[in-house]
Design a protein around this motif. Structure first.
Motif, PDB file in Angstrom:
ATOM      1  N   LEU A 143       0.826  -1.217   0.000  1.00  0.00           N
ATOM      2  CA  LEU A 143       0.000   0.000   0.000  1.00  0.00           C
ATOM      3  C   LEU A 143       0.858   1.264   0.000  1.00  0.00           C
ATOM      4  O   LEU A 143       0.532   2.245  -0.679  1.00  0.00           O
ATOM      5  CB  LEU A 143      -0.922   0.018   1.225  1.00  0.00           C
ATOM      6  N   ILE A 144       1.936   1.245   0.764  1.00  0.00           N
ATOM      7  CA  ILE A 144       2.824   2.416   0.806  1.00  0.00           C
ATOM      8  C   ILE A 144       3.389   2.703  -0.576  1.00  0.00           C
ATOM      9  O   ILE A 144       3.369   3.848  -1.044  1.00  0.00           O
ATOM     10  CB  ILE A 144       3.955   2.212   1.833  1.00  0.00           C
ATOM     11  N   LEU A 145       3.887   1.664  -1.224  1.00  0.00           N
ATOM     12  CA  LEU A 145       4.451   1.866  -2.561  1.00  0.00           C
ATOM     13  C   LEU A 145       3.399   2.374  -3.537  1.00  0.00           C
ATOM     14  O   LEU A 145       3.645   3.298  -4.323  1.00  0.00           O
ATOM     15  CB  LEU A 145       5.067   0.563  -3.068  1.00  0.00           C
ATOM     16  N   GLY A 146       2.199   1.791  -3.486  1.00  0.00           N
ATOM     17  CA  GLY A 146       1.126   2.219  -4.377  1.00  0.00           C
ATOM     18  C   GLY A 146       0.681   3.641  -4.115  1.00  0.00           C
ATOM     19  O   GLY A 146       0.449   4.411  -5.060  1.00  0.00           O
ATOM     20  N   THR A 196      -0.525  14.428  -8.193  1.00  0.00           N
ATOM     21  CA  THR A 196       0.059  15.756  -8.022  1.00  0.00           C
ATOM     22  C   THR A 196       0.450  16.343  -9.377  1.00  0.00           C
ATOM     23  O   THR A 196       0.230  17.528  -9.640  1.00  0.00           O
ATOM     24  CB  THR A 196       1.282  15.697  -7.093  1.00  0.00           C
ATOM     25  N   LYS A 197       1.007  15.491 -10.232  1.00  0.00           N
ATOM     26  CA  LYS A 197       1.394  15.960 -11.562  1.00  0.00           C
ATOM     27  C   LYS A 197       0.163  16.396 -12.365  1.00  0.00           C
ATOM     28  O   LYS A 197       0.227  17.368 -13.114  1.00  0.00           O
ATOM     29  CB  LYS A 197       2.148  14.857 -12.305  1.00  0.00           C
ATOM     30  N   LYS A 198      -0.951  15.699 -12.188  1.00  0.00           N
ATOM     31  CA  LYS A 198      -2.187  16.048 -12.883  1.00  0.00           C
ATOM     32  C   LYS A 198      -2.969  17.132 -12.150  1.00  0.00           C
ATOM     33  O   LYS A 198      -4.026  17.541 -12.608  1.00  0.00           O
ATOM     34  CB  LYS A 198      -3.077  14.808 -13.025  1.00  0.00           C
ATOM     35  N   GLN A 199      -2.478  17.587 -11.020  1.00  0.00           N
ATOM     36  CA  GLN A 199      -3.081  18.616 -10.184  1.00  0.00           C
ATOM     37  C   GLN A 199      -4.466  18.210  -9.671  1.00  0.00           C
ATOM     38  O   GLN A 199      -5.381  19.018  -9.590  1.00  0.00           O
ATOM     39  CB  GLN A 199      -3.141  19.946 -10.925  1.00  0.00           C
ATOM     40  N   ASP A 200      -4.611  16.917  -9.319  1.00  0.00           N
ATOM     41  CA  ASP A 200      -5.828  16.419  -8.684  1.00  0.00           C
ATOM     42  C   ASP A 200      -5.622  16.377  -7.175  1.00  0.00           C
ATOM     43  O   ASP A 200      -4.504  16.486  -6.681  1.00  0.00           O
ATOM     44  CB  ASP A 200      -6.164  15.009  -9.188  1.00  0.00           C
ATOM     45  N   SER A 201      -6.701  16.162  -6.439  1.00  0.00           N
ATOM     46  CA  SER A 201      -6.628  16.088  -4.983  1.00  0.00           C
ATOM     47  C   SER A 201      -5.934  14.795  -4.550  1.00  0.00           C
ATOM     48  O   SER A 201      -6.196  13.721  -5.089  1.00  0.00           O
ATOM     49  CB  SER A 201      -8.026  16.135  -4.389  1.00  0.00           C
ATOM     50  N   THR A 202      -5.053  14.922  -3.565  1.00  0.00           N
ATOM     51  CA  THR A 202      -4.309  13.762  -3.077  1.00  0.00           C
ATOM     52  C   THR A 202      -4.539  13.489  -1.596  1.00  0.00           C
ATOM     53  O   THR A 202      -3.829  12.676  -1.014  1.00  0.00           O
ATOM     54  CB  THR A 202      -2.794  13.963  -3.315  1.00  0.00           C
ATOM     55  N   VAL A 203      -5.534  14.135  -0.999  1.00  0.00           N
ATOM     56  CA  VAL A 203      -5.765  14.006   0.444  1.00  0.00           C
ATOM     57  C   VAL A 203      -6.032  12.551   0.825  1.00  0.00           C
ATOM     58  O   VAL A 203      -5.460  12.029   1.793  1.00  0.00           O
ATOM     59  CB  VAL A 203      -6.935  14.908   0.892  1.00  0.00           C
ATOM     60  N   PHE A 204      -6.887  11.863   0.104  1.00  0.00           N
ATOM     61  CA  PHE A 204      -7.220  10.470   0.389  1.00  0.00           C
ATOM     62  C   PHE A 204      -5.973   9.588   0.361  1.00  0.00           C
ATOM     63  O   PHE A 204      -5.775   8.746   1.239  1.00  0.00           O
ATOM     64  CB  PHE A 204      -8.257   9.972  -0.627  1.00  0.00           C
ATOM     65  N   TYR A 205      -5.123   9.782  -0.625  1.00  0.00           N
ATOM     66  CA  TYR A 205      -3.919   8.964  -0.767  1.00  0.00           C
ATOM     67  C   TYR A 205      -2.912   9.259   0.346  1.00  0.00           C
ATOM     68  O   TYR A 205      -2.214   8.354   0.806  1.00  0.00           O
ATOM     69  CB  TYR A 205      -3.297   9.173  -2.148  1.00  0.00           C
TER      70      TYR A 205
END
Length: 76
Positions: free
Chosen positions: A35-38, A47-56
């Motif tokens: 899971l950490i690697l994924g 981040t590169k696509k400028q989408d939200s990353t809060v869940f990840y």
């Protein structure tokens, strides 16, 4: 650095597993490691696509806590 720690401790636990100890905790630690690697990959991609990353980030932090807790507390 985290990937290297995960691989080293995972290899150590596989050695313990074949020595006859319980396989439940090492398996759970392996799942957290995957899971950490994924999540690291997903965070970089989103981040590169400028989408939200809060869940990840939340999943990554929970997985990191789980890996270190199992590695240092449960499997001494």
């Amino acid at each position: 650095l985290v990937m290297i720690l995960i691989f080293i401790t995972g290899a150590y636990m596989v050695g313990q597993w074949y020595s006859g100890q319980s396989f439940g905790w090492p398996t759970l630690k392996g799942v957290f490691g995957i899971l950490i690697l994924g999540m690291m990959e997903m965070i970089l991609t989103k981040t590169k696509k400028q989408d939200s990353t809060v869940f990840y980030w939340i999943i990554l932090i929970i997985s990191l806590i789980g890996v270190f807790y199992i590695g240092y507390s449960v499997l001494d």
